[in-house]
Design a protein around this motif. Structure first.
Motif, PDB file in Angstrom:
ATOM      1  N   UNK A  20      34.967  36.572  25.760  1.00  0.00           N
ATOM      2  CA  UNK A  20      33.813  37.293  26.269  1.00  0.00           C
ATOM      3  C   UNK A  20      33.437  37.091  27.709  1.00  0.00           C
ATOM      4  N   UNK A  21      34.424  36.479  28.518  1.00  0.00           N
ATOM      5  CA  UNK A  21      34.510  36.097  29.822  1.00  0.00           C
ATOM      6  C   UNK A  21      34.153  37.435  30.827  1.00  0.00           C
ATOM      7  N   UNK A  22      33.446  37.205  31.949  1.00  0.00           N
ATOM      8  CA  UNK A  22      33.096  38.387  33.017  1.00  0.00           C
ATOM      9  C   UNK A  22      34.543  38.547  33.432  1.00  0.00           C
ATOM     10  N   UNK A  23      34.635  40.041  34.028  1.00  0.00           N
ATOM     11  CA  UNK A  23      35.913  40.655  34.289  1.00  0.00           C
ATOM     12  C   UNK A  23      36.414  39.953  35.828  1.00  0.00           C
ATOM     13  N   UNK A  24      35.408  39.210  36.547  1.00  0.00           N
ATOM     14  CA  UNK A  24      35.745  38.922  37.902  1.00  0.00           C
ATOM     15  C   UNK A  24      34.912  37.641  37.891  1.00  0.00           C
ATOM     16  N   UNK A  25      35.566  36.519  38.972  1.00  0.00           N
ATOM     17  CA  UNK A  25      34.877  35.506  39.153  1.00  0.00           C
ATOM     18  C   UNK A  25      35.296  35.054  40.536  1.00  0.00           C
ATOM     19  N   UNK A  26      34.449  34.024  41.081  1.00  0.00           N
ATOM     20  CA  UNK A  26      34.668  33.482  42.472  1.00  0.00           C
ATOM     21  C   UNK A  26      34.754  32.036  42.670  1.00  0.00           C
ATOM     22  N   UNK A  66      44.127  48.344  35.907  1.00  0.00           N
ATOM     23  CA  UNK A  66      43.932  47.398  37.169  1.00  0.00           C
ATOM     24  C   UNK A  66      42.532  47.094  37.775  1.00  0.00           C
ATOM     25  N   UNK A  67      42.334  46.089  37.996  1.00  0.00           N
ATOM     26  CA  UNK A  67      40.823  45.740  38.418  1.00  0.00           C
ATOM     27  C   UNK A  67      40.933  45.498  39.890  1.00  0.00           C
ATOM     28  N   UNK A 126      37.445  37.869  42.432  1.00  0.00           N
ATOM     29  CA  UNK A 126      38.354  38.885  42.037  1.00  0.00           C
ATOM     30  C   UNK A 126      38.661  38.600  40.531  1.00  0.00           C
ATOM     31  N   UNK A 127      39.622  39.263  40.059  1.00  0.00           N
ATOM     32  CA  UNK A 127      39.680  39.607  38.625  1.00  0.00           C
ATOM     33  C   UNK A 127      40.155  38.153  38.110  1.00  0.00           C
ATOM     34  N   UNK A 128      39.730  37.953  36.897  1.00  0.00           N
ATOM     35  CA  UNK A 128      40.058  36.414  36.036  1.00  0.00           C
ATOM     36  C   UNK A 128      40.568  37.051  34.878  1.00  0.00           C
TER      37      UNK A 128
END
Lengths: 335, 248
Positions: free
Chosen positions: A270-276, B56-57, A249-251
């Motif tokens: 420059x992080x990714x938009x989502x992470x797990x 929103x994401x 989900x979003x970070x």
């Protein structure tokens, strides 16, 4: 009006406050690592606070001014000099045509921002001038600055023009001239072992009790595997009480996530938009500029604050910035 | 398509992601029922966005709302006794109430041309062998499926797709490739995906698309969005090359 890159140094790129509104398409936000310093640099030269500036990293960058210019340098003190004379930070500076500004050494912090009155004339991609280096998106041709690049500057505001002409008159034989006042903000970013304020992350309680304790009790070091995407930290290994599947989900900027090996990663511009990965904590927005100025090898400690405290600090910081804006307009009025 | 999306209020959790974002958890697993809620809430939040809303994401089972705490506080805290998080939570709760009434939007179907096998899909024979199928059967199964875009993440324009037939699942490569070319269509476990950018990876590559999944100058920049349905359409090498020439 333009600035020519003589040497790019370790890394220099065009950044503004980031590319928001497209994260649902996986578009990385990017933007200044130290957004506070970027905003200040812009305000000092009469720009909108979100204008693009040059983010200079560590050292080695040199820039030539092809016309008389009004600039401000903020952020870390990377030893900016013109013809051997130190150029002061956190204030507007008039620079004479032909002068070369060099960043000679990392004295404090590791990122400086050079804003030019009027801002850089760089096309916006998805409403932002920021450079996303890995994806080749935005900024100057989607890449870090290189020797020979010429960065055009837009027309400055009337306020900035007044300041420009005032300083030009005072210049005399020198190649730059500054005012005798400045924004006292550098102390916010001083180096040393920093205490970074965080609120507990969504998965904090899923970590083992010893990991939860050592996260706050012990210090972490920023490793050399750190860049604009994130800082990898070394220190006590952090383990989950029990492993579990987490859905991506979003970070956010300042999310501290912990992959299986147990070394936390602080997600930055420059992080990714989502992470797990499980998120142990989230850095308070006001402390992100402090973290962004820490270089590999630096140590930091985390201390817990509540969400309400983080919000209060955020609102207070914005009030401080508004006070600076008011102060600056009065200064310009009095010229 | 007038089905109502029931939301069990008890199960919905809102939690902060730092001081400038709020996560609305709509489930705990990947399935189409949860996805429909995610999609409906994303559409509603964008339609009824509040002052200070940034974006929103949507993800597999959550929607994260990014906001500007200062603007939220100044716009909505008339009594001066609520925090930005409380204000946003209240506004999102109001938006969620309408979710029950929201019609389910018909998904967009996006066809993606794929040249299977050969130099574009070097692992196609492996995937066939692994599943005791012929290469043609793998292509037939892969291109007859409908794949739901659960979310976009990992990289600009990268879709997390659901719906791969178990008949063509295949393990990741034991040693990842240093660079997977742009447009590669691959299989890893029971997932299938398309790479919008060149990146290292361990996916089994079965084909490649000449279609651009991501273009910074297009609006929107991503070919796919959360909620779309993808269909892969087999094309020949000649069609692949022609497609590339005409879209360049």
């Amino acid at each position: 009006m333009s600035i020519k890159v003589i040497r790019p140094g370790l890394l220099a790129s065009i950044q503004d406050l980031g590319r928001y509104g497209y994260q649902k398409y996986g578009v990385i936000v990017s933007g200044a690592m130290d957004s506070f310093s970027l905003r200040m640099a812009n305000l000092l030269v009469g720009n909108q606070e979100g204008e693009a500036a040059i983010e200079v990293t560590m050292m080695g960058t040199s820039l030539q001014f092809e016309e008389d210019s009004l600039i401000a340098i903020t952020g870390g003190n990377l030893g900016p000099v013109i013809e051997g004379a130190s150029v002061p930070l956190w204030r507007p500076v008039f620079i004479k045509k032909g002068s070369i500004l060099q960043f000679t050494a990392c004295q404090s912090g590791c990122r400086a921002y050079v804003a030019a009155a009027g801002g850089f004339e760089i096309p916006e991609v998805m409403n932002s001038k920021s450079t996303y280096l890995r994806g080749g998106i935005g900024g100057f041709d989607g890449r870090a600055l290189q020797a020979g690049d010429v960065l055009p500057i837009q027309h400055k505001t009337r306020e900035a023009s007044r300041l420009f002409h005032y300083l030009k008159k005072e210049l005399g034989e020198r190649s730059f001239q500054s005012v005798d006042w400045y924004v006292p903000a550098g102390h916010l970013l001083n180096a040393g072992e920093r205490i970074v304020r965080v609120i507990k992350g969504a998965e904090f309680e899923r970590f083992s009790s010893s990991s939860k304790a050592s996260f706050f009790d012990q210090s972490f070091q920023i490793t050399h595997q750190s860049d604009r995407m994130g800082y990898r930290l070394s220190g006590p290994k952090l383990q989950l009480e029990q492993s579990f599947e987490l859905l991506s989900e979003a970070v956010a900027e300042g999310t501290i996530q912990v992959p299986q090996a147990g070394n936390p990663i602080v997600l930055l511009a420059d992080r990714q938009t989502t992470g797990g990965y499980p998120r142990i904590a989230q850095i308070a927005s006001v402390d992100l500029p402090v973290v962004a100025q820490l270089k590999p090898g630096a140590k930091l400690r985390f201390t817990e604050i509540s969400l309400e405290e983080a919000e209060q600090l955020y609102l207070k910081r914005e009030e401080d910035i508004e006070a600076v804006k008011t102060g600056l307009s009065l200064k310009e009025w009095s010229l | 398509m007038n089905q109502r999306i029931g939301l069990d209020k008890e199960k919905i959790e809102m939690k902060p992601l730092g001081d400038s974002a709020l996560v609305i958890q709509l489930g705990t697993e990947i399935n189409t029922a949860v996805h429909k809620k995610v999609r409906a809430l994303t559409i509603l939040s964008e339609k009824h966005s509040f002052t200070g809303f940034i974006e929103c994401v949507p993800a597999f089972a959550s929607v994260t709302v990014f906001y500007n705490p200062l603007i939220v506080k100044r716009t909505y805290d008339t009594e001066n006794n609520s925090s930005p998080f409380q204000l946003v939570r209240f506004m999102m709760e109001e938006i969620m109430k309408q979710l029950v009434e929201e019609k389910e939007e018909k998904p967009r179907i996006v066809e993606i041309p794929v040249c299977y096998g050969g130099e574009y899909g070097p692992d196609l024979p492996f995937v066939a062998e692994e599943n005791n199928l012929s290469v043609e059967e793998v292509i037939e199964i892969h291109s007859s499926g409908e794949y739901l875009v659960y979310m976009i993440g990992f990289a600009p324009g990268f879709p997390y797709l659901g719906g791969l037939s178990e008949k063509i699942a295949a393990p990741r490569r034991s040693s990842p490739r240093v660079s997977i070319p742009v447009g590669s269509v691959g299989i890893a476990g029971n997932q299938t995906g398309v790479y919008p950018i060149s990146t290292p990876g361990g996916w089994q590559l079965i084909g490649r698309t000449p279609a651009a999944l991501f273009h910074p100058k297009h609006n929107p920049p991503s070919l796919l969005a959360s909620g779309d349905v993808v269909k892969f359409v087999p094309i020949t090498v000649e069609e692949y090359e022609h497609y590339q020439e005409t879209t360049r």
